[in-house]
Scaffold this motif. Sequence first.
Motif, PDB file in Angstrom:
ATOM      1  N   LEU A 221      -6.586   1.436  -4.003  1.00 21.73           N
ATOM      2  CA  LEU A 221      -6.240   1.573  -3.016  1.00 21.73           C
ATOM      3  C   LEU A 221      -6.682   1.910  -1.476  1.00 21.73           C
ATOM      4  CD1 LEU A 221      -3.130   4.799  -3.381  1.00 21.73           C
ATOM      5  CD2 LEU A 221      -2.463   2.650  -3.156  1.00 21.73           C
TER       6      LEU A 221
ATOM      7  N   SER B  52      -7.267  -2.041  -0.330  1.00 18.09           N
ATOM      8  CA  SER B  52      -5.836  -2.321   0.364  1.00 18.09           C
ATOM      9  C   SER B  52      -6.338  -1.581   1.639  1.00 18.09           C
ATOM     10  CB  SER B  52      -4.753  -2.053  -0.462  1.00 18.09           C
ATOM     11  OG  SER B  52      -4.501  -1.979  -1.928  1.00 18.09           O
ATOM     12  N   ILE B  53      -5.918  -0.847   2.008  1.00 22.64           N
ATOM     13  CA  ILE B  53      -6.089  -0.235   3.618  1.00 22.64           C
ATOM     14  C   ILE B  53      -7.613  -0.488   3.387  1.00 22.64           C
ATOM     15  CG2 ILE B  53      -7.860   2.238   2.665  1.00 22.64           C
ATOM     16  CD1 ILE B  53      -5.254   1.912   5.221  1.00 22.64           C
TER      17      ILE B  53
ATOM     18  N   TRP C 262       1.469  -1.421   0.216  1.00 21.02           N
ATOM     19  CA  TRP C 262      -0.285  -0.406   0.365  1.00 21.02           C
ATOM     20  C   TRP C 262       0.830   1.069  -0.218  1.00 21.02           C
ATOM     21  CZ3 TRP C 262      -0.299   4.300   3.052  1.00 21.02           C
ATOM     22  CH2 TRP C 262      -2.157   5.074   3.001  1.00 21.02           C
TER      23      TRP C 262
ATOM     24  N   LEU D 248       1.150  -6.100  -2.469  1.00 22.88           N
ATOM     25  CA  LEU D 248      -0.389  -7.109  -2.160  1.00 22.88           C
ATOM     26  C   LEU D 248      -1.425  -7.891  -2.841  1.00 22.88           C
ATOM     27  CD1 LEU D 248      -1.771  -3.612  -3.830  1.00 22.88           C
ATOM     28  CD2 LEU D 248      -1.366  -4.021  -1.433  1.00 22.88           C
TER      29      LEU D 248
END
Length: 222
Positions: free
Chosen positions: A88, A91-92, A18, A176
Amino acid sequence: MASTGLQVLGLVLALLGWVCGALVCAAPQWRVSAFVGGELVIAQVLWEGLWMNCLSQTTGHIQCKTYDSTLALSTSVQAARGLTVLSLLLSILAVMLGVAGAKCTHCMGDSNQASKARLTRIAGVLLIVAGLAYLMPICWTAYATVRDFYDSNVAASLKRELGPALYLGWGASVLLLLGGALLHVGSSAPVGRALPVSGAAAKPSPSMGPAGEVKQQEKSFV
């Protein structure tokens, strides 16, 4: 213990991916100007990114400017913007779910291990989707850059080369994907083995069957 280590390693790789992805998204060095002519002295280098372009000079002075209009950009740049930002955000979100469902944390309590494992598996799938979503604009930009570089119809001043941000973007995508795979594998339920049937369970009951009837008859005659 091994599954806990896989979960922690997956979360660490996801966080690194990330961070690298955020740097690549903001970096202007997706494409750099190519010098295919006979000039030996390079005075200026043009950098192009998703949000701005920069002009770097040999004196060390760098001048950057954001794009004036989003709608004036090409469709590929707009799609790259959307996919990188979506990746993004996914991912978070996946990292937060993975931390909540990890075995080494107590966010959901220690008695609800099945729900925690399910939540961590969902986080792993989200990370894999985020890695694929981030990989698509990186690969497409690299393909378009190489295609235009070898196209004779494109002027030499418009030819570009692969920037360092693309290589870092490939690394972020791999991190990732690996993080998601490790989270999913570390949260999978172990395959249970079938318990062997004991010998006592296989024997007939003394009160059932012919043998049981013979014993009862013997007792009645006594």
